[in-house]
Design a protein around this motif. Structure first.
Motif, mmCIF file in Angstrom:
data_model
loop_
_atom_site.group_PDB
_atom_site.id
_atom_site.type_symbol
_atom_site.label_atom_id
_atom_site.label_comp_id
_atom_site.label_asym_id
_atom_site.label_seq_id
_atom_site.Cartn_x
_atom_site.Cartn_y
_atom_site.Cartn_z
ATOM 1 N N ALA A 144 0.819 -1.218 0.000
ATOM 2 C CA ALA A 144 0.000 0.000 0.000
ATOM 3 C C ALA A 144 0.844 1.256 0.000
ATOM 4 O O ALA A 144 0.508 2.254 -0.638
ATOM 5 C CB ALA A 144 -0.927 -0.004 1.210
ATOM 6 N N GLY A 145 1.958 1.240 0.715
ATOM 7 C CA GLY A 145 2.732 2.443 0.926
ATOM 8 C C GLY A 145 2.541 2.949 2.349
ATOM 9 O O GLY A 145 1.999 2.257 3.215
ATOM 10 N N GLU A 146 2.980 4.162 2.591
ATOM 11 C CA GLU A 146 3.015 4.678 3.955
ATOM 12 C C GLU A 146 2.363 6.059 4.033
ATOM 13 O O GLU A 146 2.508 6.872 3.120
ATOM 14 C CB GLU A 146 4.473 4.765 4.421
ATOM 15 N N ALA A 147 1.661 6.290 5.134
ATOM 16 C CA ALA A 147 1.064 7.607 5.406
ATOM 17 C C ALA A 147 1.665 8.161 6.685
ATOM 18 O O ALA A 147 1.700 7.476 7.713
ATOM 19 C CB ALA A 147 -0.455 7.495 5.537
ATOM 20 N N TYR A 148 2.124 9.390 6.623
ATOM 21 C CA TYR A 148 2.804 10.028 7.760
ATOM 22 C C TYR A 148 2.206 11.405 7.965
ATOM 23 O O TYR A 148 2.109 12.206 7.034
ATOM 24 C CB TYR A 148 4.298 10.141 7.470
ATOM 25 N N ASP A 149 1.798 11.676 9.203
ATOM 26 C CA ASP A 149 1.228 12.970 9.575
ATOM 27 C C ASP A 149 2.180 13.643 10.547
ATOM 28 O O ASP A 149 2.241 13.296 11.740
ATOM 29 C CB ASP A 149 -0.162 12.786 10.207
ATOM 30 N N ALA A 150 2.949 14.583 10.036
ATOM 31 C CA ALA A 150 3.975 15.228 10.858
ATOM 32 C C ALA A 150 3.396 16.037 11.997
ATOM 33 O O ALA A 150 4.093 16.345 12.971
ATOM 34 C CB ALA A 150 4.851 16.121 9.973
ATOM 35 N N ILE A 168 11.673 13.747 0.473
ATOM 36 C CA ILE A 168 11.210 15.088 0.091
ATOM 37 C C ILE A 168 11.668 16.117 1.107
ATOM 38 O O ILE A 168 11.821 15.827 2.284
ATOM 39 C CB ILE A 168 9.677 15.140 -0.067
ATOM 40 N N ARG A 169 11.893 17.331 0.625
ATOM 41 C CA ARG A 169 12.137 18.505 1.461
ATOM 42 C C ARG A 169 11.113 19.551 1.038
ATOM 43 O O ARG A 169 11.051 19.934 -0.131
ATOM 44 C CB ARG A 169 13.563 19.028 1.267
ATOM 45 N N VAL A 170 10.306 19.984 1.981
ATOM 46 C CA VAL A 170 9.157 20.791 1.602
ATOM 47 C C VAL A 170 8.856 21.834 2.677
ATOM 48 O O VAL A 170 9.088 21.617 3.873
ATOM 49 C CB VAL A 170 7.921 19.875 1.363
ATOM 50 N N THR A 171 8.339 22.958 2.248
ATOM 51 C CA THR A 171 7.878 24.010 3.145
ATOM 52 C C THR A 171 6.429 24.344 2.794
ATOM 53 O O THR A 171 6.107 24.533 1.609
ATOM 54 C CB THR A 171 8.737 25.278 2.998
ATOM 55 N N GLY A 172 5.570 24.371 3.790
ATOM 56 C CA GLY A 172 4.173 24.661 3.507
ATOM 57 C C GLY A 172 3.352 24.741 4.771
ATOM 58 O O GLY A 172 3.860 24.575 5.886
ATOM 59 N N THR A 232 -1.594 17.783 2.681
ATOM 60 C CA THR A 232 -1.146 16.415 2.461
ATOM 61 C C THR A 232 -0.624 16.253 1.036
ATOM 62 O O THR A 232 -1.362 16.484 0.061
ATOM 63 C CB THR A 232 -2.279 15.406 2.707
ATOM 64 N N ILE A 233 0.627 15.899 0.938
ATOM 65 C CA ILE A 233 1.271 15.632 -0.356
ATOM 66 C C ILE A 233 1.131 14.149 -0.654
ATOM 67 O O ILE A 233 1.362 13.301 0.221
ATOM 68 C CB ILE A 233 2.749 16.041 -0.315
ATOM 69 N N THR A 234 0.769 13.822 -1.871
ATOM 70 C CA THR A 234 0.610 12.428 -2.276
ATOM 71 C C THR A 234 1.667 12.069 -3.316
ATOM 72 O O THR A 234 1.877 12.815 -4.287
ATOM 73 C CB THR A 234 -0.797 12.191 -2.858
ATOM 74 N N ASP A 285 2.473 6.889 -1.167
ATOM 75 C CA ASP A 285 2.865 7.466 0.116
ATOM 76 C C ASP A 285 2.239 8.841 0.256
ATOM 77 O O ASP A 285 2.088 9.576 -0.729
ATOM 78 C CB ASP A 285 4.392 7.595 0.214
ATOM 79 N N THR A 286 1.900 9.196 1.495
ATOM 80 C CA THR A 286 1.379 10.542 1.753
ATOM 81 C C THR A 286 2.117 11.162 2.930
ATOM 82 O O THR A 286 2.494 10.466 3.872
ATOM 83 C CB THR A 286 -0.131 10.535 2.048
ATOM 84 N N TYR A 287 2.298 12.454 2.838
ATOM 85 C CA TYR A 287 2.944 13.204 3.915
ATOM 86 C C TYR A 287 2.112 14.436 4.210
ATOM 87 O O TYR A 287 1.845 15.263 3.323
ATOM 88 C CB TYR A 287 4.358 13.629 3.520
ATOM 89 N N THR A 288 1.679 14.541 5.456
ATOM 90 C CA THR A 288 0.920 15.711 5.908
ATOM 91 C C THR A 288 1.848 16.636 6.681
ATOM 92 O O THR A 288 2.485 16.211 7.664
ATOM 93 C CB THR A 288 -0.264 15.285 6.791
ATOM 94 N N LEU A 289 1.938 17.866 6.248
ATOM 95 C CA LEU A 289 2.902 18.804 6.811
ATOM 96 C C LEU A 289 2.514 19.245 8.215
ATOM 97 O O LEU A 289 1.331 19.434 8.518
ATOM 98 C CB LEU A 289 3.033 20.041 5.925
ATOM 99 N N ALA A 290 3.543 19.406 9.039
ATOM 100 C CA ALA A 290 3.341 19.987 10.361
ATOM 101 C C ALA A 290 3.254 21.504 10.271
ATOM 102 O O ALA A 290 2.546 22.158 11.038
ATOM 103 C CB ALA A 290 4.474 19.584 11.301
ATOM 104 N N GLY A 291 4.005 22.082 9.320
ATOM 105 C CA GLY A 291 4.006 23.515 9.122
ATOM 106 C C GLY A 291 4.949 24.224 10.067
ATOM 107 O O GLY A 291 4.891 24.051 11.281
ATOM 108 N N GLY A 292 5.915 24.967 9.513
ATOM 109 C CA GLY A 292 6.756 25.844 10.311
ATOM 110 C C GLY A 292 7.785 25.161 11.185
ATOM 111 O O GLY A 292 8.162 25.703 12.222
ATOM 112 N N ILE A 293 8.251 23.960 10.823
ATOM 113 C CA ILE A 293 9.301 23.321 11.609
ATOM 114 C C ILE A 293 10.584 23.290 10.793
ATOM 115 O O ILE A 293 10.572 23.461 9.574
ATOM 116 C CB ILE A 293 8.895 21.887 12.020
ATOM 117 N N GLY A 294 11.683 23.041 11.443
ATOM 118 C CA GLY A 294 12.951 22.946 10.756
ATOM 119 C C GLY A 294 13.473 24.312 10.339
ATOM 120 O O GLY A 294 12.841 25.349 10.523
#
Length: 963
Positions: A277-283, A354-358, A363-365, A389-398
């Motif tokens: 299936a892949g992986e889903a991550y909610d930061a 991935i390296r992302v700001t948002g 949620t990025i798919t 895979d999906t990644y949900t951003l925490a926003g404003g970290i790093g």
């Protein structure tokens, strides 16, 4: 023939030195899986003809030094000469050797070894994850576990042991304990579990400490099966066992072991995880410091003890899965539907980083696929695998709000990735493809003057990399990824050349024997066995039990593995004897046969030209013969005699049933002839030649397009070569029309395809249910390229003696291959210079080589060192003469220029007719071109005649006049 032995003159001769000392099988860790590991070493010297005459080994343990002298040349997998290593004990081993030149090396660099097995019984209990509050746990629900403990003063060593029903990673005080991926891999869980042993001393400090575990279901909770009938096989939830052993300077020891005092949660950022299936991550759900001391969250609950049988975990013998390579985006595509798709330029196995700001909550798919169809991701070949895979951003970290993430417990087979809902404009530098596979040492290389053949070899290499992940799988992308026994059976020689795959395949063979032991000697079609289908013997698949151990013996000289697997080999042979009929053959049972013969319909991949009974009976002989040979190597004279007699009975029965007195086979198909020739079933010279001649004729009748499946493909080039038809083997290898090895290359393939036509000539994806673009089985031709085209092979087990026998192809100007043998680097290279062939060979110290040069001169033997020979090239084939409508079809096919002139003339009028001419013509000797064109329009025939006349005229003009 001119011959020289070369020693570099530009450098001063160096004294011999031991350059590499290792213990079986892993070299990435000091921890050994056995208390008496075998040792191997490589000696570097430019002294020609060097042989080891004596070795002195010494061990340092507990401040005491002990040495042992062993006479003789043995330097590979040498029996441990000292007392056993205890669990957790650290020793250092060194070796120095004396050669036949009288010189003695310095001592090697010390090799530190530590007993990597648990001393005594495990104290850890198996613990899992609590169900989410107010709901039933989802299948394979991932989560985290943690525990705090205190470390006293004077800690000298801390060793972590862990295993899982599932996959895990451990952190101590916020730091991951190693760089491994998908631990502990996939084994036959009911019978065998691997554990990893890790030195974590540097991660601990006196006082309070904490350990954290990431846990997911991985292979343990995956659903297996086809056509909508997939279901969990092992269990529904993951669990883990963890044991941390602490040793202090005063001799005291403590153990921190998993149990109900540990805390766990399923409410962390790892929302879901599956192999398919892949992986889903909610930061947003990530909790800082969760694996460090002092963390406290009431939502973490006591970790429940889990039920179920846990076999004793043993140290892993295979090198672990790691992140091996990173590939950048090659091109950003916009599909017809407007989607953004990244092309990495290479079909690979791994995941994206991935390296992302948002903004928080976006949620990025990430969707993965091997090919595009109509400009969009081709998802149909994945079947039920979502590969998303999906990644949900925490926003404003790093730093500057940037977040970095990559999946932890899944992998995908892909070249293309669709990225949806990316915040702002996508910078391709923000996404990287991470290649993962078992971290084996690369040992084989090939190069030649044809870039298509080089890409074919590279495709076989990438196919192996993608499918040597935890176990040898068939494919890495769809809802399968299973240890199909037939695939590795045919590919194992290539695998043993390209990489040091001994430890990897040793581990898998242990599982094969265990699964076989549950089935009265029958080897399942996949190992580990999770399908519950085809539980009766299946030829060419179950024969992995005999073939793979024998190949590893031939390529690595591992008599110990052969001895351990011998019972499995014999049990498989005995299982076949139970289904052998009164004629002495294996007939009348359902078989997979010559799987994926290109003539088989898309929905019937087993419907091959070679009858399944012929495949089965040939493998019956093959396995009986290999058991007899293994028994002889192991000194089991009684078994050798028994199985040699049984093999001879089957051989004679096969010839009587399937081979006519004139040397034709009942299935007049290429795989049938290749089996009879390469398994040694046909031994009488005249009959072998007749079989080989007919095989070559079949190759030409088919237009030198491949006509073999999984069984015949690894054999046909050798069968042609062995019977004097290297030219036909070359035409097969260099063919670019479909089906052929190079057709996928011309279509942009970067791995080996499952089907010869996984992409059809119109660019569409094959409609069959099985269409993988990363299957290594048909890449077994690479072994012939190593052994024959370049000319390097073992002439004795483990390359103790090499075969140097290059057979230059007419279409090549040079070829070379190198292989890191157990004794050091061997190399063979040849090139054309005028009407001469220059051959260079490097023979490692401690070995010799049997040399067969391409000029046909008698074989001879040379010792170690660098050698070169200058021999005449084979006389060129007679120049092609005139061609016309009256020329026999066979002569047209054997004249590539005339063949091209004909189909190109047709193509001007009717491309479909030209394609049919190339695809459907049978290239008979007694049929003229004109006779084959009886339904062709007169204008087309006139153009064909004109094209051939122009070709013949040009040839005549270039032919020197007789004086």
């Amino acid at each position: 023939m001119t011959s020289t032995s070369l020693t570099p003159q530009s450098v001063t001769r160096q004294q011999a030195a031991v350059s590499r000392l290792t213990a079986e099988y892993r070299t990435d860790t000091p921890f050994v899986a056995e208390p008496r590991p075998r040792l191997s070493w490589v000696t570097d010297t430019d002294s020609t003809g060097w042989q080891q005459s004596q070795a002195e080994l010494r061990i340092t343990r507990g401040g005491a030094v002990e040495s042992v002298v062993q006479d003789g040349p043995e330097s590979v997998l040498v029996a441990w000469p000292f007392g056993s290593i205890a669990g957790g004990e650290r020793v250092e081993v060194e070796v120095r050797v004396t050669g036949n030149d009288g010189g003695t090396t310095d001592w090697s660099e010390p090799l530190a070894l530590v007993g990597g097995f648990v001393a005594g019984s495990w104290r850890a209990e198996a613990i899992g994850l609590p169900a989410p509050a107010g709901e039933e746990p989802r299948l394979g629900q991932p989560g985290q576990l943690r525990h705090e403990f205190t470390v006293g003063e004077g800690l000298v060593k801390a060793t972590l042991f862990a295993t899982a029903h599932g996959v895990y990673q451990a952190e101590i005080n916020g730091t991951e304990v190693d760089d491994q991926v998908l631990k502990p891999g996939w084994t036959a869980y009911a019978d065998r579990l691997n554990h990893e042993t890790t030195d974590v001393t540097a991660l601990l400090t006196p006082g309070p400490n904490a350990i954290g575990i990431w846990l997911a279901g991985g292979w343990f909770t995956e659903k297996y099966g086809f056509h909508g009938f997939a279901k969990p096989f092992y269990g529904e939830q993951p669990a883990v066992k963890v044991e941390l052993r602490l040793e202090y300077a005063d001799g005291t020891q403590e153990t921190v072991a998993s149990g109900p005092a540990w805390r766990a949660t399923t409410g962390g950022p790892l929302v879901s995880s599956g192999i398919y299936a892949g992986e889903a991550y909610d930061a947003r759900r990530a909790e800082a410091g969760w694996s460090a001391h002092g963390f406290d969250d009431a939502r973490w609950l006591p970790a429940p003890l889990t039920e179920g049988d846990w076999p004793e975990a043993t140290p892993a013998t295979a090198p672990p899965v790691r992140r091996i390579q990173e590939l950048p985006v090659k091109e950003v595509l916009t599909t017809p539907s407007g989607a953004t798709v990244l092309d990495f330029g290479q079909n690979l196995v791994g995941h994206l980083r991935i390296r992302v700001t948002g903004e928080a909550g976006r949620t990025i798919t990430l969707r993965h696929a091997e090919v595009l169809e109509d400009g969009e991701l081709s998802l149909r070949p994945l079947r039920q695998a979502a590969a998303t895979d999906t990644y949900t951003l925490a926003g404003g970290i790093g730093e500057a709000g940037e977040e970095e993430w990559e999946p932890r417990f899944t992998f995908h087979g892909f070249r293309y990735a669709q990225v949806d809902n990316w915040p702002g404009e996508l910078d391709p530098a923000a996404i990287t493809a991470v290649v993962i596979h078992n971290d084996m040492r690369r040992t084989g290389w090939f190069d030649c003057s044809d870039p298509l053949l080089n890409r074919l070899h590279e495709n076989a290499l990438w196919g192996m990399r993608g499918n040597f992940l935890a176990l040898p799988t068939d494919c890495p992308q769809r809802d399968e990824r299973l240890g199909w026994t037939g695939d590795i059976q045919v590919f194992s020689p290539t695998a043993g050349y390209l990489y040091d795959s001994l430890g990897f395949l040793d581990s898998w063979l242990r599982d094969l024997a265990l699964e076989q032991g549950r089935r009265d000697g029958v080897v399942p079609i996949v190992v580990p066995s999770v399908l519950g289908m085809l539980e009766s013997p299946v030829a060419a698949w179950g024969d992995a039990a005999t073939v793979v151990p024998w190949v590893l013996f031939e390529r690595f000289g591992d008599t110990g593995l052969l001895r351990r697997q011998y019972t499995s080999m014999r049990d498989w042979a005995d299982a076949l004897l139970k289904v052998r009929d009164s004629s002495g053959l294996w007939q009348g049972q359902m078989q997979l046969g010559d799987w994926l013969d290109p003539a088989a319909p898309p929905d019937k991949p087993g419907a091959a030209r070679t009858h399944g009974d012929i495949v089965a009976s040939a493998y019956l002989f093959r396995s009986l013969d290999l058991v007899a040979q293994a028994a002889a190597v192991l000194g089991n004279d009684a078994d050798h005699g028994t199985y040699a007699t049984l093999a001879e009975e089957t051989r004679q029965a096969f010839l009587a049933e399937y081979v006519t007195p004139a040397g034709r086979m009942v299935s007049d198909a290429q795989t049938a002839y290749s089996l009879a020739l390469m398994f040694g079933i046909s031994t009488e010279p005249a009959q072998r030649q007749a079989l080989g001649d007919r095989l070559a004729e079949l190759a030409r009748l088919g237009g030198y397009r491949i006509a073999t499946g999984f069984v015949g493909t690894p054999l046909i080039a050798d069968a042609l070569t062995a019977t004097g038809h290297l030219d036909a083997a070359e035409r097969l290898l260099t063919q670019t029309e479909c089906p052929s090895w190079l057709y996928p290359v011309t279509q942009g393939a970067t791995t080996i395809w499952e089907r010869w036509d996984s992409i059809l000539e119109d660019g569409s994806v094959n409609p069959g249910e099985m269409t993988s673009f990363n299957h290594y089985a048909l890449g077994a031709i690479a072994d012939w390229m190593h052994r024959t085209v370049a000319g390097l092979a073992p002439a004795a087990p483990g390359y103790r003696k090499l075969s140097v026998a290059p057979r230059p192809l007419n279409s090549l100007t040079h070829a070379s291959t190198s292989h890191e043998t157990p004794y050091g680097l061997a190399r063979v290279a040849w090139k054309r210079v005028g009407d001469r062939i220059l051959v260079d060979a490097t023979v490692p110290p401690g070995t010799a080589a049997v040399v067969s040069l391409p000029d046909g001169s008698a074989e001879f033997e040379v010792g170690s060192g660098r050698h070169s020979w200058d021999v005449p090239a084979a006389a060129p084939a007679p120049a092609a003469g005139a061609a016309s409508l009256h020329t026999p079809l066979a002569a047209i096919m054997d004249d590539p220029q005339a063949y091209a002139a004909v189909w190109q003339a047709i193509d001007v009028h009717d491309p479909a007719a030209a394609a049919a001419f190339r695809r459907d013509t049978v290239w008979y000797r007694q049929t003229t071109l004109e006779q084959s064109l009886i339904f062709t329009q007169p204008a087309v025939k006139q153009d064909i005649a004109a094209a051939l006349a122009a070709l013949s005229g040009n040839r005549a003009a270039k032919t020197p006049k007789n004086s």
